[in-house]
Design a protein around this motif. Sequence first.
Motif, PDB file in Angstrom:
ATOM      1  N   PRO A   1     -25.444  27.002 -34.037  1.00  0.00           N
ATOM      2  CA  PRO A   1     -25.259  25.562 -33.784  1.00  0.00           C
ATOM      3  C   PRO A   1     -25.657  24.678 -34.952  1.00  0.00           C
ATOM      4  CG  PRO A   1     -27.098  26.455 -32.512  1.00  0.00           C
ATOM      5  CD  PRO A   1     -26.388  27.616 -33.098  1.00  0.00           C
ATOM      6  N   ASP A   2     -26.501  25.176 -35.861  1.00  0.00           N
ATOM      7  CA  ASP A   2     -26.927  24.375 -37.001  1.00  0.00           C
ATOM      8  C   ASP A   2     -26.158  24.716 -38.278  1.00  0.00           C
ATOM      9  OD1 ASP A   2     -28.876  23.066 -35.474  1.00  0.00           O
ATOM     10  OD2 ASP A   2     -30.297  24.711 -35.786  1.00  0.00           O
TER      11      ASP A   2
ATOM     12  N   ASP B   1     -19.731  18.378 -40.335  1.00  0.00           N
ATOM     13  CA  ASP B   1     -20.385  17.719 -41.454  1.00  0.00           C
ATOM     14  C   ASP B   1     -19.353  17.170 -42.425  1.00  0.00           C
ATOM     15  OD1 ASP B   1     -19.407  19.948 -42.793  1.00  0.00           O
ATOM     16  OD2 ASP B   1     -21.386  20.837 -43.147  1.00  0.00           O
TER      17      ASP B   1
ATOM     18  N   THR C   1     -28.143  13.064 -46.269  1.00  0.00           N
ATOM     19  CA  THR C   1     -28.880  13.823 -45.246  1.00  0.00           C
ATOM     20  C   THR C   1     -30.297  13.321 -45.019  1.00  0.00           C
ATOM     21  OG1 THR C   1     -29.536  15.430 -46.933  1.00  0.00           O
ATOM     22  CG2 THR C   1     -27.529  15.903 -45.658  1.00  0.00           C
TER      23      THR C   1
ATOM     24  N   GLY D   1     -20.655  23.448 -33.169  1.00  0.00           N
ATOM     25  CA  GLY D   1     -22.008  23.066 -32.785  1.00  0.00           C
ATOM     26  C   GLY D   1     -22.396  23.488 -31.382  1.00  0.00           C
TER      27      GLY D   1
END
Length: 386
Positions: free
Chosen positions: A51-52, A90, A122, A339
Motif C-alpha cells: 500500500p505504500d 504519486d 513530499t 494503494g
Amino acid sequence: MIRLPQAGGGLRPYEPRTEPAPVDAAGGPPSSRIVFSAAHVVADPFADVGPDGPAAVDWDATLAFRRHLWSHGLAVAEAMDTAQRGMGLDWAGAAELIRRSAAEAKAVGGRIACGTGTDQLTGPATLKEVRAAYEEQLALVEGTGAQVILMASRALATAARGPEDYLEVYGSLLRQAREPVVLHWLGDMFDPALRGYWGSTDLDAATETFLQVIADHPDKVDGVKVSLLDAGREVALRRRLPNGVRCYTGDDFNYPELIAGDERGFSHALLGIFDPLGPLAAQAVRVLDTGDTAGFRVLLDPTVELSRHLFQAPTRYYKTGVVLLAWLAGHQEHFTMVGGLQSARSLPHLSRAYELADGLGLFPDPALAERRMRALLAVHGVEEHA
C-alpha cells in the motif's frame, strides 16, 4: 435473488434487474454544455506492491475506459482526485498517466484536460518551491497538448501565510500559461489538507480571493471547477464570474439542477460521478441540447441518490465505489485499487452502491454484475444458501 448486507446488520433479499436501462448509442459531444468526466485508474492486480509502494497501473484497461468515455461524447478530466491523485497515485504515476492519456486523446480525437499540482513535494516547502513544482507539472501537461487544470495544492495550503500568497503564486502561473486553464477549488471534504484554501477558513473571504485571481487574469482562465457540495454557493459564485469564464460544477450532490441552470445561467460539468454514469449522463445532456430541461431532469435526477451514497462522508473515499461499479459493469476484470483502497468502504456500503446502480440499469450486463457481486459477498463470508 441475492442477499445483501445491511448497514444495521443482517442480510436482506434483493431481486436484480434482468435487462439494462436503454441508453442512446454512443455519439458526439453535447453542444449546450461542456461535460468532463473525471476518470479512475485501473490497478494491476498481479503487481507485487504494497500500500505504500508506487502505483502499479494496468495501462491497457485504464486507457480502454477513457476510450469508453470519449465514445459517448464526454471529455476526460485526467489525473484528478478520481484517479486517486494523492491517495495511491504519486506524481511519477500521474505524469505517466497524463502522457499516455493525452496521446490516446490525440489518437481518437477526444477532449482532455489534465490536473497540474505540486504532489512531487513530499515535505514542508517554501512558496518558491511550490511555484517551481507547479511550473514543472504545467510544462509537462502543456507539452502533451492537453488543457491544464490548476489543482489545489496541499503544499501551498501549508506554506501560504494568507490570501496574498495565493494571489502571487496563481498570478505567476497564469501569466506563464500558454492557453486558458481551469482553476480547481477542491473543498476540504474531498481533502482535509486543503482546509483554509485561498487563505481563509471563512468561505466568503476565500471566495473573494478566488474571484480576485480570476479578475486579475480573465484571459487566462477558461473556467472554474467548484467542488464544495454547496449548490447555493456555486450559483452565487457563478453569477459573479467575468464574461467568458465558465463554471464547471464539481458538486456531486446537486449536479442536475446546476447543469440545468436558471434564467441567469448554468454550470458546465467536471464530475467524478460521471465516471460510472458516463453513457447516461451524455444522453441526458444531449436531451438538454434540444431545450428539453424536463427530459434532462427525468434522466439525471434519479441518479442523485447513488451519487450521494458514493460521496457520503468521508467523501474522499468515493473512489472505492466508483471502481466497484466499473468492475461490476465489466470495464475491468477485478476490484483491486492502487494503494489497496478497495478496503476503504464497508461491505454494506458497497452492497447499497450495487443495488442503487442496478436499479438505475447502469450495468450493460446485469447478470455479470450479479455474478461479480455474489463473488465479492462470498469472499466476505456471505454464504450463497444460509
